[in-house]
Every structure is written in C-alpha cells, then in structure tokens.
Design an enzyme around this catalytic site. Structure first.
Site, short mmCIF file in Angstrom:
data_model
loop_
_atom_site.label_atom_id
_atom_site.label_comp_id
_atom_site.label_asym_id
_atom_site.label_seq_id
_atom_site.Cartn_x
_atom_site.Cartn_y
_atom_site.Cartn_z
N TYR A 169 0.82 -1.21 0.00
CA TYR A 169 0.00 0.00 0.00
C TYR A 169 0.86 1.26 0.00
O TYR A 169 0.67 2.17 -0.83
CB TYR A 169 -0.93 0.01 1.21
CG TYR A 169 -1.86 1.19 1.29
CD1 TYR A 169 -2.80 1.43 0.29
CD2 TYR A 169 -1.79 2.09 2.36
CE1 TYR A 169 -3.65 2.52 0.36
CE2 TYR A 169 -2.64 3.17 2.44
CZ TYR A 169 -3.57 3.39 1.45
OH TYR A 169 -4.41 4.48 1.51
N GLY A 170 1.84 1.33 0.90
CA GLY A 170 2.72 2.50 0.95
C GLY A 170 3.47 2.73 -0.35
O GLY A 170 3.43 3.83 -0.92
#
Length: 275
Positions: A169-170
C-alpha cells in the site's frame, strides 16, 4: 462554492463509500455532473446517487460499475461520460485497495513483505498505480481537446509510505505521487493540471478495521474533510497550480481559498531526510 462547477463533469472512482462518496457528493453540491464508479458493489454507488438526488445537489450523478484496473472498463467510463454529458473536465483518482487485503490485523501486527500473497500484492498495485494511469490515459485526450482539465490523485501521508509492514500500500501511493509530478510536467501548457490530495491522517473509511478500539476510532478524520480543498483544486482559480500535493486537514476554511491552499500545500513526492 455551491454552483461554481455548473457545466463541469467529473468522474470519481471508488465512489461508493468513504472519501469517494464524500467527494462525489461535494462536487454534485457544487454544481458538477458526477459519474461514480465502483469495481464490484453497484448497490453502494446507487445509494450515493439516490442520496444526491434527495439532497440539494445541483449536479446530476450517474453510477457505473467499472474496475479501474481494467483498461476496457476505463475507456468505457470515459466514453459513456462524454456521450451523456458532452465531455469530462475533472478526474478524481480515488479508487484504491488498502492493507486490509493483506491482513485484517495490519494496524497492530505488521506483515513482512515476503509474507504477502503475491496475488494480493499485484491486485493492490494494479488498482492503486495502474488504475489512475488507465483512467487518466482515457480522459486526458478529451481534456486536452478543450484545453481544460483537472486530475486529482488521492494520496496518503509520507509516514504511511515508510511505515513498517505497509507494503504494497505505501509503495503504491509513493508511485502515485511520482505519477502526479511526471504527469503534471507532461501536461504543462495544455490547460490540464495534476495534483495530489490526501486527508492528512487516518480517516474513517472502509480501509480501517471495524474492530479498532473506540478511542482510536474517535480520532479518525471524517471523509468530508476532503471537500473544501478538492473544490478549490478543480476550480478556475487553481488553473496555475499543478504537480503539487495538498493536505486536507491543514486546510483552514476561515482563510480565503488561496491562503488556505498555501497553508495546506506540501512538496509532492519525497522530502529529503534531514540527518
């Protein structure tokens, strides 16, 4: 700003809940016609359309089931938007998949990157990185033809991009910020701007586990925090602003919009670390 976007048409991806729902309703209240997309849940986007119809929204809302990771779906959304409303002026790349697909316990039990299911990794990257590209690729030719367009990519805090256990996600959102900067340069002089917008903290959306403690849930930002900066970013007034990121919880509604924008603006991409 009600009525400021009269005559404009927006596409908001991932608009069935959370940030997407709030931004879609905010755009409709400001007078824009809004096309909502969701990858799977037609009921949610239908409910948002019904909510807009029952409210004071001046714009027309149309729900469309479409997966931003699918090139044909993206082309279809833009084609149907242009056919019904005559054009597309605003694209909000909000659709995203978060850490709950990796683990429901991501808040307190980080998952090492090598423990992540490759199929889940690919799904998140395809939605969060490839999806905005496919939607922008479909919409930009129509915007350039009119020499007017606004692309807003929904990002996250830099801290979340660096947080242990928060891949992919990051990394996917870090890539989206890079896309923002590069696309803004590619579109320089065309009348089409590209900027990133983020809430500024954990927000009460479906990406947050339902079982988090009440004291933590009470600290979550409300999705409506995105509306004031979004409406400014897609306005005529922001025509010279591109390749930037704006943090919604730094937006001060007591200030004139230009001053509020300056207060909430931060450098897009990576900030060099000071030793």
């Amino acid at each position: 700003m009600n009525g400021d976007l009269s005559g404009k048409t927006a596409i908001v991806t991932g608009a069935g809940r959370g940030l997407g729902r709030s931004m879609a309703l905010g755009l409709a209240r400001a007078g824009a016609n809004v096309v909502l997309t969701a990858a799977r849940n037609r009921r949610e986007i239908n409910q948002v359309a019904e909510e807009a119809a029952k409210s004071s929204a001046d714009g027309t809302i149309r729900p469309l089931l479409a997966d931003v990771a699918n090139e044909e779906d993206c082309q279809r959304v833009v084609s149907e938007t242009v056919r019904e409303f005559g054009g597309v002026h605003i694209l909000v790349n909000n659709a995203g998949r978060g850490m709950r697909f990796v683990s429901e316990k991501f808040f307190d039990t980080p998952t090492k990157f090598w423990e992540t299911d490759p199929a889940v990794w690919k799904m998140i990257v395809e939605t969060n990185v490839n999806g905005p590209f496919l939607m922008a690729r479909a919409a930009v030719p129509h915007m350039m033809k009119r020499r007017w367009g606004r692309i807003v990519n929904i990002s996250i805090n830099h801290e979340t991009m660096r947080r242990a256990g928060f891949s992919p996600y990051g990394p996917s959102k870090a890539a989206l910020e890079s896309e923002t900067i590069i696309w803004a340069q590619d579109l320089g002089g065309t009348g089409v701007t590209v900027n990133a917008l983020l809430p500024g903290g954990a927000t009460d959306t479906g990406m947050v586990p339902q079982d988090i403690p009440l004291h933590l849930r009470q600290k979550l930002l409300h999705p409506d925090i995105m509306i004031p900066p979004l409406l400014w970013l897609v306005s005529e007034e922001a025509g010279g602003v591109t390749g930037c990121r704006f943090v919604a919880n730094l937006w001060d509604e007591t200030l004139p919009p230009q001053q509020a924008a300056e207060k909430s603006r931060t450098p897009a991409g990576w900030i060099p670390q000071i030793p």
